[in-house]
Design a protein around this motif. Sequence first.
Motif, PDB file in Angstrom:
ATOM      1  N   ALA A  44       1.039  -0.990  -0.309  1.00  0.00           N
ATOM      2  CA  ALA A  44       0.447   0.098  -0.086  1.00  0.00           C
ATOM      3  C   ALA A  44       0.515   1.346   0.174  1.00  0.00           C
ATOM      4  N   ALA A  45       1.642   1.198   0.727  1.00  0.00           N
ATOM      5  CA  ALA A  45       3.194   2.532   0.757  1.00  0.00           C
ATOM      6  C   ALA A  45       3.922   2.586  -0.294  1.00  0.00           C
ATOM      7  N   HIS A  46       3.753   1.584  -1.864  1.00  0.00           N
ATOM      8  CA  HIS A  46       4.442   1.858  -2.236  1.00  0.00           C
ATOM      9  C   HIS A  46       3.606   2.134  -3.834  1.00  0.00           C
ATOM     10  N   ARG A  47       2.652   2.132  -3.480  1.00  0.00           N
ATOM     11  CA  ARG A  47       1.815   1.764  -5.046  1.00  0.00           C
ATOM     12  C   ARG A  47       1.485   3.156  -5.378  1.00  0.00           C
ATOM     13  N   GLY A  48       2.335   3.712  -6.778  1.00  0.00           N
ATOM     14  CA  GLY A  48       2.613   4.973  -7.556  1.00  0.00           C
ATOM     15  C   GLY A  48       3.884   4.934  -7.024  1.00  0.00           C
ATOM     16  N   ARG A  49       4.659   4.125  -6.336  1.00  0.00           N
ATOM     17  CA  ARG A  49       5.872   4.371  -6.491  1.00  0.00           C
ATOM     18  C   ARG A  49       6.558   3.470  -7.633  1.00  0.00           C
ATOM     19  N   ILE A  50       6.177   1.914  -7.165  1.00  0.00           N
ATOM     20  CA  ILE A  50       6.938   0.891  -8.233  1.00  0.00           C
ATOM     21  C   ILE A  50       6.252   0.503  -8.996  1.00  0.00           C
ATOM     22  N   GLN A  51       6.470   1.109 -10.290  1.00  0.00           N
ATOM     23  CA  GLN A  51       5.414   0.792 -10.914  1.00  0.00           C
ATOM     24  C   GLN A  51       5.128  -1.468 -12.140  1.00  0.00           C
ATOM     25  N   ALA A  52       4.580  -1.574 -11.462  1.00  0.00           N
ATOM     26  CA  ALA A  52       4.721  -3.060 -11.047  1.00  0.00           C
ATOM     27  C   ALA A  52       3.592  -4.101 -10.752  1.00  0.00           C
ATOM     28  N   VAL A  53       2.905  -4.612 -10.681  1.00  0.00           N
ATOM     29  CA  VAL A  53       1.204  -5.024  -9.699  1.00  0.00           C
ATOM     30  C   VAL A  53       2.547  -6.179  -8.810  1.00  0.00           C
ATOM     31  N   MET A  54       1.990  -5.604  -7.748  1.00  0.00           N
ATOM     32  CA  MET A  54       2.728  -6.344  -6.225  1.00  0.00           C
ATOM     33  C   MET A  54       1.255  -6.763  -5.217  1.00  0.00           C
ATOM     34  N   LEU A  55       2.127  -8.528  -5.841  1.00  0.00           N
ATOM     35  CA  LEU A  55       0.729  -9.588  -5.180  1.00  0.00           C
ATOM     36  C   LEU A  55       1.910  -9.769  -3.857  1.00  0.00           C
ATOM     37  N   GLY A  56       0.787  -9.942  -2.858  1.00  0.00           N
ATOM     38  CA  GLY A  56       1.191 -10.412  -0.673  1.00  0.00           C
ATOM     39  C   GLY A  56       1.343 -11.671  -1.108  1.00  0.00           C
ATOM     40  N   VAL A  57       2.291 -12.505  -1.543  1.00  0.00           N
ATOM     41  CA  VAL A  57       1.593 -13.922  -1.764  1.00  0.00           C
ATOM     42  C   VAL A  57       2.248 -14.783   0.391  1.00  0.00           C
ATOM     43  N   GLY A  58       2.508 -14.477   1.354  1.00  0.00           N
ATOM     44  CA  GLY A  58       3.069 -14.789   1.993  1.00  0.00           C
ATOM     45  C   GLY A  58       4.272 -15.785   2.196  1.00  0.00           C
ATOM     46  N   ALA A  59       3.800 -17.406   2.592  1.00  0.00           N
ATOM     47  CA  ALA A  59       4.707 -17.971   2.431  1.00  0.00           C
ATOM     48  C   ALA A  59       5.290 -18.395   1.671  1.00  0.00           C
ATOM     49  N   ALA A  60       4.589 -17.999   0.485  1.00  0.00           N
ATOM     50  CA  ALA A  60       5.582 -18.945  -0.905  1.00  0.00           C
ATOM     51  C   ALA A  60       6.134 -18.772  -1.534  1.00  0.00           C
ATOM     52  N   PHE A  61       7.152 -18.427  -0.951  1.00  0.00           N
ATOM     53  CA  PHE A  61       8.791 -18.050  -1.253  1.00  0.00           C
ATOM     54  C   PHE A  61       9.030 -19.471  -0.860  1.00  0.00           C
ATOM     55  N   ASP A  62       8.794 -19.840   0.737  1.00  0.00           N
ATOM     56  CA  ASP A  62       9.480 -21.342   1.705  1.00  0.00           C
ATOM     57  C   ASP A  62       9.041 -21.908   0.966  1.00  0.00           C
ATOM     58  N   TYR A  63       7.106 -22.002   0.630  1.00  0.00           N
ATOM     59  CA  TYR A  63       7.101 -23.621   0.662  1.00  0.00           C
ATOM     60  C   TYR A  63       7.471 -24.233  -0.541  1.00  0.00           C
ATOM     61  N   HIS A  64       7.665 -22.793  -1.993  1.00  0.00           N
ATOM     62  CA  HIS A  64       8.198 -23.476  -3.741  1.00  0.00           C
ATOM     63  C   HIS A  64       9.723 -23.767  -3.287  1.00  0.00           C
ATOM     64  N   ALA A  65      10.654 -23.327  -2.147  1.00  0.00           N
ATOM     65  CA  ALA A  65      11.593 -23.500  -2.037  1.00  0.00           C
ATOM     66  C   ALA A  65      12.105 -24.716  -1.297  1.00  0.00           C
ATOM     67  N   GLY A  66      10.811 -24.821  -0.772  1.00  0.00           N
ATOM     68  CA  GLY A  66      11.164 -26.005  -0.019  1.00  0.00           C
ATOM     69  C   GLY A  66      11.017 -26.239   1.821  1.00  0.00           C
ATOM     70  N   THR A  67      11.811 -24.691   1.733  1.00  0.00           N
ATOM     71  CA  THR A  67      12.321 -24.521   3.016  1.00  0.00           C
ATOM     72  C   THR A  67      11.159 -24.957   4.648  1.00  0.00           C
ATOM     73  N   ILE A  68       9.979 -24.775   3.882  1.00  0.00           N
ATOM     74  CA  ILE A  68       8.980 -25.169   4.838  1.00  0.00           C
ATOM     75  C   ILE A  68       7.437 -26.279   3.806  1.00  0.00           C
ATOM     76  N   GLU A  69       7.254 -27.044   4.483  1.00  0.00           N
ATOM     77  CA  GLU A  69       6.584 -28.454   3.894  1.00  0.00           C
ATOM     78  C   GLU A  69       5.154 -27.062   3.740  1.00  0.00           C
ATOM     79  N   ARG A  70       4.378 -27.857   3.090  1.00  0.00           N
ATOM     80  CA  ARG A  70       2.877 -27.429   2.740  1.00  0.00           C
ATOM     81  C   ARG A  70       2.092 -28.264   3.061  1.00  0.00           C
ATOM     82  N   ALA A  71       0.839 -28.457   3.919  1.00  0.00           N
ATOM     83  CA  ALA A  71      -0.025 -29.180   4.124  1.00  0.00           C
ATOM     84  C   ALA A  71      -0.204 -30.084   3.010  1.00  0.00           C
ATOM     85  N   PRO A  72      -0.666 -31.475   2.566  1.00  0.00           N
ATOM     86  CA  PRO A  72      -1.481 -32.410   2.171  1.00  0.00           C
ATOM     87  C   PRO A  72      -2.578 -31.884   1.573  1.00  0.00           C
ATOM     88  N   ALA A  73      -3.534 -32.715   0.035  1.00  0.00           N
ATOM     89  CA  ALA A  73      -4.330 -31.521  -0.460  1.00  0.00           C
ATOM     90  C   ALA A  73      -5.328 -32.265  -0.080  1.00  0.00           C
TER      91      ALA A  73
END
Length: 290
Positions: free
Chosen positions: A209-238
Amino acid sequence: MRHPDPNFGYPSLSFAEHERVLTRLKLKPSKSFLRRGAYVLDSHIDAVSWDDAISRIAAWSARHQSRYVTLCNVHSVVTASQCTEFNAVLSQADMALPDGAPVAWALRREGFAQQQRINGPDLTWRYLAVAEKLGQSVFFYGSTEDTLAKLLSRIRTEFPKLRVAGAMSPPYRALTEQEDQAHVNLINQSGANVVFVGLGCPKQETWMAAHRGRIQAVMLGVGAAFDYHAGTIERAPAWMQKAGLEWLHRLASEPRRLAKRYAVTNTVFIYRMMKSALLGQPSRRKEESV
């Protein structure tokens, strides 16, 4: 195309879904979207399909529009109900998606019977595939250097043609104005169409919110997605994801950090939703063009 991780209950876009998204983007872009949704506790959450959510992000990012998208779970809507400033952050988002299964269920109760859960990890993976096909570039902001290195290594394997504009792990302390501006300059100069922000709630939403208008891109707040896809945190089963129990898996994985949060937020959410149902409070749906 299925998600490479069998633990993910919501697979990445199928070939047909990819084609629908790409077909939409080839059409003359409209000046506005019809935003439909309803209030969950005190926060407006968009009722939107996977196709629509990704198409909107793709259209905005193709024009380097400065926008931000929040992914809202029980923790975020309860926090917003208790904090006026954070409620304003969610209400001013260009799109607020139902990240948590209970939030998606609340939208179904408001009349959006087909509403699916649109969560950060799966949105990340789906959009990376779309960005690769569209030739868009992406930037990753958040987490640790180690996690980012593992994440980028996996992405290079899964999306070999994807243009990665850059990645940055900011310090956990507050940035000086000079440091913050340097980060803004780095992201803008990279030419990124989309910035994935993994700072955790509520920090990532406040930062976007503080950077809308300053960063010229769409910002997506994806939480722990980095850790899940990096494999540093195991995600819950389906089955736990589909049953709305992913929070329980996270609690079991990080009890010391998350026990107090879930004890408070889950209790407040259940109480407020039950109260609303018992009192028969009127639906608070909303439609507007954005």
